[in-house]
Design an enzyme around this catalytic site. Structure first.
Site, PDB file in Angstrom:
ATOM      1  N   LEU A 190       0.813  -1.211   0.000  1.00 29.73           N
ATOM      2  CA  LEU A 190       0.000   0.000   0.000  1.00 29.73           C
ATOM      3  C   LEU A 190       0.848   1.262   0.000  1.00 29.73           C
ATOM      4  O   LEU A 190       0.498   2.249  -0.648  1.00 29.73           O
ATOM      5  CB  LEU A 190      -0.937   0.013   1.214  1.00 29.73           C
ATOM      6  CG  LEU A 190      -2.271  -0.729   1.075  1.00 29.73           C
ATOM      7  CD1 LEU A 190      -2.068  -2.219   0.853  1.00 29.73           C
ATOM      8  CD2 LEU A 190      -3.126  -0.509   2.322  1.00 29.73           C
ATOM      9  N   GLY A 191       1.939   1.266   0.762  1.00 37.18           N
ATOM     10  CA  GLY A 191       2.755   2.458   0.836  1.00 37.18           C
ATOM     11  C   GLY A 191       3.983   2.261   1.690  1.00 37.18           C
ATOM     12  O   GLY A 191       4.156   1.233   2.343  1.00 37.18           O
ATOM     13  N   HIS A 229      -1.009   7.078   7.880  1.00 33.58           N
ATOM     14  CA  HIS A 229      -0.062   6.143   8.494  1.00 33.58           C
ATOM     15  C   HIS A 229       1.367   6.461   8.054  1.00 33.58           C
ATOM     16  O   HIS A 229       2.283   6.571   8.884  1.00 33.58           O
ATOM     17  CB  HIS A 229      -0.455   4.718   8.091  1.00 33.58           C
ATOM     18  CG  HIS A 229       0.445   3.645   8.611  1.00 33.58           C
ATOM     19  ND1 HIS A 229       0.122   2.875   9.710  1.00 33.58           N
ATOM     20  CD2 HIS A 229       1.640   3.190   8.180  1.00 33.58           C
ATOM     21  CE1 HIS A 229       1.096   1.991   9.925  1.00 33.58           C
ATOM     22  NE2 HIS A 229       2.028   2.166   9.009  1.00 33.58           N
ATOM     23  N   GLU A 230       1.571   6.622   6.751  1.00 30.13           N
ATOM     24  CA  GLU A 230       2.925   6.840   6.245  1.00 30.13           C
ATOM     25  C   GLU A 230       3.472   8.210   6.620  1.00 30.13           C
ATOM     26  O   GLU A 230       4.670   8.353   6.900  1.00 30.13           O
ATOM     27  CB  GLU A 230       2.960   6.641   4.726  1.00 30.13           C
ATOM     28  CG  GLU A 230       2.534   5.255   4.246  1.00 30.13           C
ATOM     29  CD  GLU A 230       3.332   4.115   4.847  1.00 30.13           C
ATOM     30  OE1 GLU A 230       4.418   4.358   5.419  1.00 30.13           O
ATOM     31  OE2 GLU A 230       2.868   2.969   4.762  1.00 30.13           O
ATOM     32  N   HIS A 239       5.595   1.839  14.231  1.00 32.74           N
ATOM     33  CA  HIS A 239       4.363   1.062  14.312  1.00 32.74           C
ATOM     34  C   HIS A 239       3.962   0.873  15.779  1.00 32.74           C
ATOM     35  O   HIS A 239       4.816   0.819  16.664  1.00 32.74           O
ATOM     36  CB  HIS A 239       4.539  -0.309  13.654  1.00 32.74           C
ATOM     37  CG  HIS A 239       4.607  -0.233  12.157  1.00 32.74           C
ATOM     38  ND1 HIS A 239       5.584  -0.868  11.424  1.00 32.74           N
ATOM     39  CD2 HIS A 239       3.817   0.417  11.253  1.00 32.74           C
ATOM     40  CE1 HIS A 239       5.382  -0.617  10.130  1.00 32.74           C
ATOM     41  NE2 HIS A 239       4.318   0.157  10.010  1.00 32.74           N
ATOM     42  N   TRP A 241       3.064  -1.519  17.532  1.00 38.84           N
ATOM     43  CA  TRP A 241       3.581  -2.688  18.251  1.00 38.84           C
ATOM     44  C   TRP A 241       5.113  -2.677  18.314  1.00 38.84           C
ATOM     45  O   TRP A 241       5.724  -3.615  18.828  1.00 38.84           O
ATOM     46  CB  TRP A 241       3.077  -3.983  17.606  1.00 38.84           C
ATOM     47  CG  TRP A 241       3.614  -4.253  16.237  1.00 38.84           C
ATOM     48  CD1 TRP A 241       4.672  -5.070  15.906  1.00 38.84           C
ATOM     49  CD2 TRP A 241       3.136  -3.716  14.998  1.00 38.84           C
ATOM     50  NE1 TRP A 241       4.886  -5.036  14.560  1.00 38.84           N
ATOM     51  CE2 TRP A 241       3.949  -4.220  13.971  1.00 38.84           C
ATOM     52  CE3 TRP A 241       2.085  -2.849  14.667  1.00 38.84           C
ATOM     53  CZ2 TRP A 241       3.750  -3.899  12.629  1.00 38.84           C
ATOM     54  CZ3 TRP A 241       1.892  -2.523  13.328  1.00 38.84           C
ATOM     55  CH2 TRP A 241       2.713  -3.038  12.332  1.00 38.84           C
TER      56      TRP A 241
END
Length: 317
Positions: A190-191, A229-230, A239, A241
């Site tokens: 996705l990216g 997100h990016e 991230h 986690w």
């Protein structure tokens, strides 16, 4: 800073979503960049050191008030003013008009919604996390669009799209603009983004054509939040986690530990590492409609980049 790491756990815990899409390739691209640039690890270590110093100073000086009383001496440890980031969208499309103006406009609007805590789904935040929701007070302004046509079906993740010498588009002054490249990445990816500290020539974010802005073709990932997100990575967020198991952290105190990404739209509570995961955080891997918050700690981490001497200082000065 003995806990600082730039590596992903060897067992590839990120994996792929149920529909075989690789949500984010940023950490893998980082591994590639570390091999090409022996000095990158030290640059990123120094940025991390400054980030932790700034956030620690904030916690002991009254939530970002200037150390020493604010009488023209030391600047605030966390940048507190509103931020406007000019954006250059670099489009490499297989046919002219493949990426529409509607996609571009919707993507800028979604970034502004998410970084100003205006995502309407934020009302769904469980009580456990309700007091942690941040308004990053960051506005994205479209500065220009650069568009070329290229018929290739896959650009990969080694940054070829960022160089005209390789058929792509060169970055526009990456110290003063956020560059977003939109192209066919391939491999179900996705990216991906470049973290602060990397080469100016490759600095920015890459988004797959179907996942840029609002698109029917993107399905559950067609609501523009791959960019959110990016851009989070581009602003130094890891991230949620920590790209490892329970003892590997994302370097943010108010995000619970987890041992792997979450996908689709998990129910609350989803418990890992003896605590509920913040699955609705933009830095997890859930589908677009199920992510709707940054935390206060993440906001501090992003804003530490904009202080004098910070890695993104040029965007505000």
């Amino acid at each position: 800073m003995s806990d600082f790491t730039l590596l992903v756990a060897d067992d590839d815990i990120a994996g792929k979503s149920a529909n075989a899409l690789d949500k984010c390739h940023s950490m893998k691209n980082l591994e590639y960049r570390l091999k090409k640039d022996p000095g990158l690890q030290k640059k990123m270590y120094d940025i991390e050191y400054q980030t932790r110093k700034a956030t620690a100073m904030k916690s002991t000086t009254g939530k970002g008030k200037p150390v020493g009383g604010g009488d023209g001496g030391t600047p605030p440890p966390i940048y507190t003013a509103p931020i406007t980031i000019p954006v250059v969208v670099n489009i490499i499309e297989r046919s002219e008009g493949n990426v529409t103006q509607a996609q571009i406009s919707s993507q800028i609007a979604i970034l502004n919604q998410d970084f100003n805590n205006n995502n309407p789904r934020t009302s769904n935040i469980p009580g456990e996390f309700a007091g942690l929701v941040a308004n990053a007070n960051v506005t994205f302004a479209l500065a220009s669009v650069v568009s070329i046509v290229d018929s290739r079906t896959s650009w990969g993740t080694n940054d070829a799209m960022k160089f005209s010498s390789q058929g792509g588009i060169d970055a526009t002054d990456s110290s003063n603009f956020l560059n977003i490249w939109v192209c066919e990445i391939g491999g179900g990816i996705l990216g991906y983004a470049q973290f602060p500290g990397g080469s100016p020539a490759t600095d920015g974010v890459v988004i797959g054509t179907n996942y840029f802005g609002e698109t029917v073709a993107g399905g559950i990932y067609g609501k523009g939040r791959t960019a959110t997100h990016e851009v989070g990575h581009w602003l130094n967020l890891r991230h949620i986690w920590g790209d490892g198991r329970c003892r590997q952290d994302d370097f943010v105190a108010d995000t619970p530990s987890s041992d792997a990404p979450n996908y689709n739209c998990p129910a609350y509570p989803t418990v890992n590492c003896q605590s509920a995961d913040m699955t609705m955080n933009y830095m997890d891997y859930v589908q677009d409609d199920c992510m709707y918050m940054f935390s206060n700690g993440q906001n501090d981490r992003m804003r530490a980049l904009f202080v004098p001497g910070g890695a993104r200082e040029g965007l505000v000065n």
